[in-house]
Design a protein around this motif. Sequence first.
Motif, PDB file in Angstrom:
ATOM      1  N   LYS A 144       0.829  -1.207   0.000  1.00 16.91           N
ATOM      2  CA  LYS A 144       0.000   0.000   0.000  1.00 16.91           C
ATOM      3  C   LYS A 144       0.864   1.258   0.000  1.00 16.91           C
ATOM      4  O   LYS A 144       0.591   2.216  -0.725  1.00 16.91           O
ATOM      5  CB  LYS A 144      -0.934   0.003   1.215  1.00 16.91           C
ATOM      6  N   GLU A 145       1.907   1.242   0.824  1.00 16.31           N
ATOM      7  CA  GLU A 145       2.784   2.413   0.897  1.00 16.31           C
ATOM      8  C   GLU A 145       3.504   2.636  -0.427  1.00 16.31           C
ATOM      9  O   GLU A 145       3.644   3.775  -0.887  1.00 16.31           O
ATOM     10  CB  GLU A 145       3.798   2.239   2.032  1.00 16.31           C
ATOM     11  N   GLY A 146       3.948   1.545  -1.046  1.00 13.90           N
ATOM     12  CA  GLY A 146       4.609   1.665  -2.348  1.00 13.90           C
ATOM     13  C   GLY A 146       3.663   2.183  -3.413  1.00 13.90           C
ATOM     14  O   GLY A 146       4.036   3.028  -4.233  1.00 13.90           O
ATOM     15  N   ASN A 147       2.425   1.686  -3.411  1.00  9.69           N
ATOM     16  CA  ASN A 147       1.426   2.160  -4.367  1.00  9.69           C
ATOM     17  C   ASN A 147       1.138   3.644  -4.174  1.00  9.69           C
ATOM     18  O   ASN A 147       0.997   4.402  -5.139  1.00  9.69           O
ATOM     19  CB  ASN A 147       0.133   1.358  -4.223  1.00  9.69           C
ATOM     20  N   PHE A 148       1.076   4.057  -2.910  1.00 13.95           N
ATOM     21  CA  PHE A 148       0.820   5.473  -2.643  1.00 13.95           C
ATOM     22  C   PHE A 148       1.960   6.345  -3.151  1.00 13.95           C
ATOM     23  O   PHE A 148       1.735   7.416  -3.722  1.00 13.95           O
ATOM     24  CB  PHE A 148       0.613   5.716  -1.151  1.00 13.95           C
ATOM     25  N   ARG A 149       3.198   5.905  -2.954  1.00  9.76           N
ATOM     26  CA  ARG A 149       4.351   6.682  -3.438  1.00  9.76           C
ATOM     27  C   ARG A 149       4.297   6.845  -4.953  1.00  9.76           C
ATOM     28  O   ARG A 149       4.622   7.912  -5.487  1.00  9.76           O
ATOM     29  CB  ARG A 149       5.659   5.996  -3.024  1.00  9.76           C
ATOM     30  N   LYS A 181      -8.907   1.386  -3.565  1.00 11.55           N
ATOM     31  CA  LYS A 181      -8.517   2.748  -3.179  1.00 11.55           C
ATOM     32  C   LYS A 181      -7.963   2.861  -1.757  1.00 11.55           C
ATOM     33  O   LYS A 181      -7.679   3.957  -1.285  1.00 11.55           O
ATOM     34  CB  LYS A 181      -9.697   3.704  -3.340  1.00 11.55           C
ATOM     35  N   GLY A 182      -7.764   1.730  -1.104  1.00 12.93           N
ATOM     36  CA  GLY A 182      -7.275   1.760   0.270  1.00 12.93           C
ATOM     37  C   GLY A 182      -5.953   2.482   0.437  1.00 12.93           C
ATOM     38  O   GLY A 182      -5.743   3.202   1.417  1.00 12.93           O
ATOM     39  N   PHE A 183      -5.042   2.313  -0.524  1.00  8.22           N
ATOM     40  CA  PHE A 183      -3.727   2.955  -0.406  1.00  8.22           C
ATOM     41  C   PHE A 183      -3.823   4.475  -0.481  1.00  8.22           C
ATOM     42  O   PHE A 183      -2.960   5.179   0.050  1.00  8.22           O
ATOM     43  CB  PHE A 183      -2.751   2.410  -1.465  1.00  8.22           C
ATOM     44  N   GLU A 207     -12.703  12.298 -17.337  1.00  8.00           N
ATOM     45  CA  GLU A 207     -12.374  12.662 -18.715  1.00  8.00           C
ATOM     46  C   GLU A 207     -11.206  13.652 -18.737  1.00  8.00           C
ATOM     47  O   GLU A 207     -11.069  14.489 -17.852  1.00  8.00           O
ATOM     48  CB  GLU A 207     -13.596  13.295 -19.404  1.00  8.00           C
ATOM     49  N   ASP A 208     -10.369  13.537 -19.762  1.00  5.91           N
ATOM     50  CA  ASP A 208      -9.267  14.481 -19.986  1.00  5.91           C
ATOM     51  C   ASP A 208      -8.289  14.554 -18.817  1.00  5.91           C
ATOM     52  O   ASP A 208      -7.679  15.590 -18.578  1.00  5.91           O
ATOM     53  CB  ASP A 208      -9.829  15.888 -20.267  1.00  5.91           C
ATOM     54  N   GLY A 209      -8.176  13.466 -18.071  1.00 10.26           N
ATOM     55  CA  GLY A 209      -7.244  13.462 -16.950  1.00 10.26           C
ATOM     56  C   GLY A 209      -6.010  12.625 -17.234  1.00 10.26           C
ATOM     57  O   GLY A 209      -5.712  12.275 -18.378  1.00 10.26           O
ATOM     58  N   GLU A 210      -5.300  12.310 -16.185  1.00 11.20           N
ATOM     59  CA  GLU A 210      -4.107  11.476 -16.293  1.00 11.20           C
ATOM     60  C   GLU A 210      -4.486  10.025 -16.005  1.00 11.20           C
ATOM     61  O   GLU A 210      -5.342   9.752 -15.163  1.00 11.20           O
ATOM     62  CB  GLU A 210      -3.056  11.940 -15.279  1.00 11.20           C
ATOM     63  N   GLU A 211      -3.833   9.112 -16.683  1.00 10.58           N
ATOM     64  CA  GLU A 211      -4.075   7.693 -16.454  1.00 10.58           C
ATOM     65  C   GLU A 211      -2.761   7.028 -16.070  1.00 10.58           C
ATOM     66  O   GLU A 211      -1.739   7.232 -16.711  1.00 10.58           O
ATOM     67  CB  GLU A 211      -4.641   7.038 -17.706  1.00 10.58           C
ATOM     68  N   ASN A 215       1.155  -0.823 -10.327  1.00  4.99           N
ATOM     69  CA  ASN A 215       1.284  -2.247 -10.001  1.00  4.99           C
ATOM     70  C   ASN A 215       0.006  -3.018 -10.323  1.00  4.99           C
ATOM     71  O   ASN A 215      -0.495  -3.810  -9.513  1.00  4.99           O
ATOM     72  CB  ASN A 215       1.656  -2.430  -8.530  1.00  4.99           C
ATOM     73  N   GLY A 216      -0.530  -2.760 -11.515  1.00  4.83           N
ATOM     74  CA  GLY A 216      -1.718  -3.465 -11.967  1.00  4.83           C
ATOM     75  C   GLY A 216      -3.036  -2.815 -11.584  1.00  4.83           C
ATOM     76  O   GLY A 216      -4.097  -3.282 -11.989  1.00  4.83           O
ATOM     77  N   ILE A 217      -2.987  -1.718 -10.841  1.00  2.00           N
ATOM     78  CA  ILE A 217      -4.201  -0.990 -10.454  1.00  2.00           C
ATOM     79  C   ILE A 217      -4.381   0.204 -11.384  1.00  2.00           C
ATOM     80  O   ILE A 217      -3.509   1.078 -11.463  1.00  2.00           O
ATOM     81  CB  ILE A 217      -4.128  -0.499  -8.997  1.00  2.00           C
ATOM     82  N   GLU A 218      -5.504   0.243 -12.093  1.00  2.00           N
ATOM     83  CA  GLU A 218      -5.764   1.347 -13.011  1.00  2.00           C
ATOM     84  C   GLU A 218      -6.328   2.545 -12.241  1.00  2.00           C
ATOM     85  O   GLU A 218      -7.326   2.420 -11.530  1.00  2.00           O
ATOM     86  CB  GLU A 218      -6.770   0.930 -14.085  1.00  2.00           C
TER      87      GLU A 218
END
Length: 225
Positions: A144-149, A181-183, A207-211, A215-218
């Motif tokens: 979770k911490e890595g995903n947040f970073r 969305k926990g992270f 729309e028109d945002g960043e994607e 780590n596999g989470i869109e």
Amino acid sequence: MAEVLWKELKDPDDFESVHLSFWPVVKKSILDKFKDSDEIINLMKEARQIVSVGLETRVSEGIKVRQPLAAAYVLRASDKITKKIEIAEIIKDELNIKEIYFVKDKKTAKEKQNIPGYILKNISEETDELAVFLDTVLDDDLKKEGNFREFLRAVQSARKKKKLQVSDVVELKIFIDEDKKGFIEDNLKELEKVAGIKAVHYADSVEDGEEVDINGIEVKFLIVV
């Protein structure tokens, strides 16, 4: 420039202008805890070597520095550096690890119950060279911490792309699966503080945002000024 930085970084109790403030009082620092400059130079040289070897291990394992790890095990470090907590903290920060353990040889390594078996297997008695082994097992909290970073880096990059200033406070619109969305939720306060976010809104689409793929989470997000 000095006045602008002062106004951005000052505490509520500080003077309104840097020109009205006093010179800072020098507090006892890491330098005061060493006998002479040669000692700290040698210790920092060894610390840089440990960090360098540790980072090489991260690269070989394919683990980004933004991903925190549970521990590093440093084999054959000098006696002096093993007794300096301040230096150990610097190494921990540079390697992004939670704990650091200094081990003299394979025998004492085996006696340490917290050293994973796969690390013990890799420790060789055939060399006197310094070695750094990383505990690469990730529990849920570390993931979770890595995903947040990774997400924070993406948000900061988007701010830069929009040419926003540090003082610009914005809102963030996010599309992410509910169960993923926990992270973000666990680190919401840090996200708001570090990235200058005043409000976070979850949406069914963006729309028109960043994607970004974390780590596999869109995740899709949009900065709203």
